[in-house]
Design a protein around this motif. Structure first.
Motif, short mmCIF file in Angstrom:
data_model
loop_
_atom_site.label_atom_id
_atom_site.label_comp_id
_atom_site.label_asym_id
_atom_site.label_seq_id
_atom_site.Cartn_x
_atom_site.Cartn_y
_atom_site.Cartn_z
N ASP A 64 6.17 -1.73 -9.51
CA ASP A 64 6.85 -3.01 -9.65
C ASP A 64 7.16 -3.63 -8.29
OD1 ASP A 64 6.75 -2.80 -12.39
OD2 ASP A 64 8.76 -1.97 -12.58
N GLU A 65 7.59 -2.79 -7.34
CA GLU A 65 7.85 -3.29 -6.00
C GLU A 65 6.56 -3.74 -5.32
OE1 GLU A 65 10.84 -0.82 -3.74
OE2 GLU A 65 10.62 0.40 -5.56
N ARG A 66 5.47 -3.02 -5.59
CA ARG A 66 4.17 -3.40 -5.06
C ARG A 66 3.79 -4.77 -5.55
NH1 ARG A 66 -0.25 -5.34 -7.39
NH2 ARG A 66 0.70 -4.54 -9.26
N GLU A 67 4.02 -5.02 -6.82
CA GLU A 67 3.67 -6.30 -7.40
C GLU A 67 4.46 -7.44 -6.75
OE1 GLU A 67 3.34 -8.50 -11.73
OE2 GLU A 67 3.85 -6.38 -11.64
N ALA A 68 5.74 -7.21 -6.52
CA ALA A 68 6.56 -8.24 -5.87
C ALA A 68 6.07 -8.49 -4.45
CB ALA A 68 8.03 -7.79 -5.86
N ASP A 69 5.72 -7.42 -3.72
CA ASP A 69 5.20 -7.58 -2.36
C ASP A 69 3.89 -8.34 -2.37
OD1 ASP A 69 7.33 -6.23 -1.23
OD2 ASP A 69 6.23 -4.37 -0.90
N LEU A 70 3.00 -8.00 -3.28
CA LEU A 70 1.69 -8.65 -3.35
C LEU A 70 1.84 -10.14 -3.64
CD1 LEU A 70 -1.38 -8.73 -3.43
CD2 LEU A 70 -1.24 -8.07 -5.83
N ARG A 87 -8.75 -10.86 1.53
CA ARG A 87 -9.13 -9.75 2.37
C ARG A 87 -9.16 -8.46 1.57
NH1 ARG A 87 -3.96 -9.48 6.37
NH2 ARG A 87 -2.66 -8.21 5.04
N ALA A 88 -9.64 -7.42 2.20
CA ALA A 88 -9.81 -6.15 1.52
C ALA A 88 -8.49 -5.60 1.00
CB ALA A 88 -10.48 -5.14 2.45
N GLY A 89 -7.39 -5.95 1.63
CA GLY A 89 -6.08 -5.48 1.17
C GLY A 89 -5.80 -5.86 -0.27
N GLU A 90 -6.32 -6.99 -0.70
CA GLU A 90 -6.12 -7.41 -2.08
C GLU A 90 -6.85 -6.46 -3.04
OE1 GLU A 90 -6.97 -11.59 -2.42
OE2 GLU A 90 -5.69 -12.02 -0.72
N ALA A 91 -8.04 -6.02 -2.63
CA ALA A 91 -8.76 -5.04 -3.46
C ALA A 91 -8.02 -3.71 -3.47
CB ALA A 91 -10.18 -4.85 -2.94
N THR A 92 -7.47 -3.32 -2.33
CA THR A 92 -6.71 -2.07 -2.25
C THR A 92 -5.48 -2.14 -3.13
OG1 THR A 92 -7.48 -1.70 0.01
CG2 THR A 92 -5.53 -0.47 -0.70
N LEU A 93 -4.77 -3.25 -3.06
CA LEU A 93 -3.55 -3.37 -3.85
C LEU A 93 -3.83 -3.49 -5.34
CD1 LEU A 93 -1.40 -5.58 -1.50
CD2 LEU A 93 -0.97 -3.22 -2.17
N SER A 94 -5.05 -3.80 -5.70
CA SER A 94 -5.38 -3.85 -7.12
C SER A 94 -5.52 -2.44 -7.70
CB SER A 94 -6.66 -4.65 -7.35
OG SER A 94 -7.79 -3.98 -6.81
N LEU A 95 -5.41 -1.42 -6.86
CA LEU A 95 -5.43 -0.05 -7.36
C LEU A 95 -4.21 0.26 -8.22
CD1 LEU A 95 -6.68 1.84 -4.19
CD2 LEU A 95 -7.98 1.34 -6.27
N ALA A 96 -3.09 -0.39 -7.92
CA ALA A 96 -1.87 -0.13 -8.69
C ALA A 96 -2.03 -0.52 -10.15
CB ALA A 96 -0.67 -0.82 -8.06
N PRO A 97 -2.47 -1.76 -10.46
CA PRO A 97 -2.66 -2.07 -11.87
C PRO A 97 -3.75 -1.20 -12.51
CG PRO A 97 -3.29 -3.95 -10.51
CD PRO A 97 -2.66 -2.94 -9.62
N ILE A 117 0.84 -1.20 0.00
CA ILE A 117 0.00 0.00 0.00
C ILE A 117 0.87 1.25 0.00
CG2 ILE A 117 -1.64 1.35 1.37
CD1 ILE A 117 -2.87 -1.38 2.20
N SER A 118 1.90 1.24 0.82
CA SER A 118 2.83 2.37 0.85
C SER A 118 3.47 2.59 -0.51
CB SER A 118 3.92 2.10 1.90
OG SER A 118 4.92 3.07 1.85
N ARG A 119 3.79 1.51 -1.17
CA ARG A 119 4.46 1.62 -2.48
C ARG A 119 3.49 2.05 -3.58
NH1 ARG A 119 9.01 -3.08 -1.70
NH2 ARG A 119 10.27 -1.76 -0.36
#
Length: 182
Positions: free
Chosen positions: A48-54, A70-80, A39-41
């Protein structure tokens, strides 16, 4: 992060998580909080770093026998989504919803997470100009939020706002004599 001071938030998250990962490495264990660093990234546009973390966080979580999205997966999908990678975003959100429904049943009342994923899918469908599906997901999210966190919760209000946007979209189209192109 809650005060929208993303620069300070990113610095403190990186430091905090670096300490956690150092301790985990010394203990020979894994930690799934890569989501938080992801999320920070996203905030720093370090996609790219977000993708590796995910991917690593998902690998760790799926290795546990009790994996539930969990909801974090939906949040992290904001990057793509921000990168215009709609298919990747779609896959992540649909997989998350499928996993929630498998674990808790369709339209469960147990977790606000399901509502967040439904809302995220509704927003994605709007970006894709798939208005009917968008409204369906937002409607499901609204009903879910009302059941799980109540009518006065901020999550419920956010989804109600999305439904209002749909209604405005519909009214403007009708008022202008446009075809129903939702």
């Amino acid at each position: 992060m809650d005060t929208s001071d993303f620069d300070a938030s990113g610095i403190h998250k990186e430091r905090s998580l670096d300490l956690v990962f150092k301790i985990c490495k010394e203990l020979g264990t894994s930690d799934e909080r890569l989501y938080e660093r992801g999320i920070s990234r996203i905030q720093d546009q370090r996609y790219d770093e977000r993708e590796a973390d995910l991917k690593e966080a998902l690998r760790i979580r799926k290795a546990l026998s009790n994996y539930i999205p969990r909801a974090g997966e939906a949040t992290l999908s904001l990057a793509p989504l921000a990168q215009g990678k709609l298919e990747e975003c779609d896959t992540l959100r649909v997989d998350s919803l499928s996993g929630m429904e498998k674990a808790l049943g369709k339209d469960d009342n147990e977790s606000v997470k399901t509502g967040l994923i439904l809302s995220a899918l509704g927003s994605l469908r709007a970006v894709q100009n798939r208005w009917d599906e968008s409204l369906e997901f937002h409607d499901r999210a609204w009903h879910h939020m009302r059941r799980s966190v109540g009518e006065r919760d901020v999550y419920t209000a956010r989804v109600a706002y999305k439904i209002a946007e749909h209604l405005i979209h519909l009214c403007h189209g009708s008022a202008l004599g446009l075809q129903k192109d939702r």
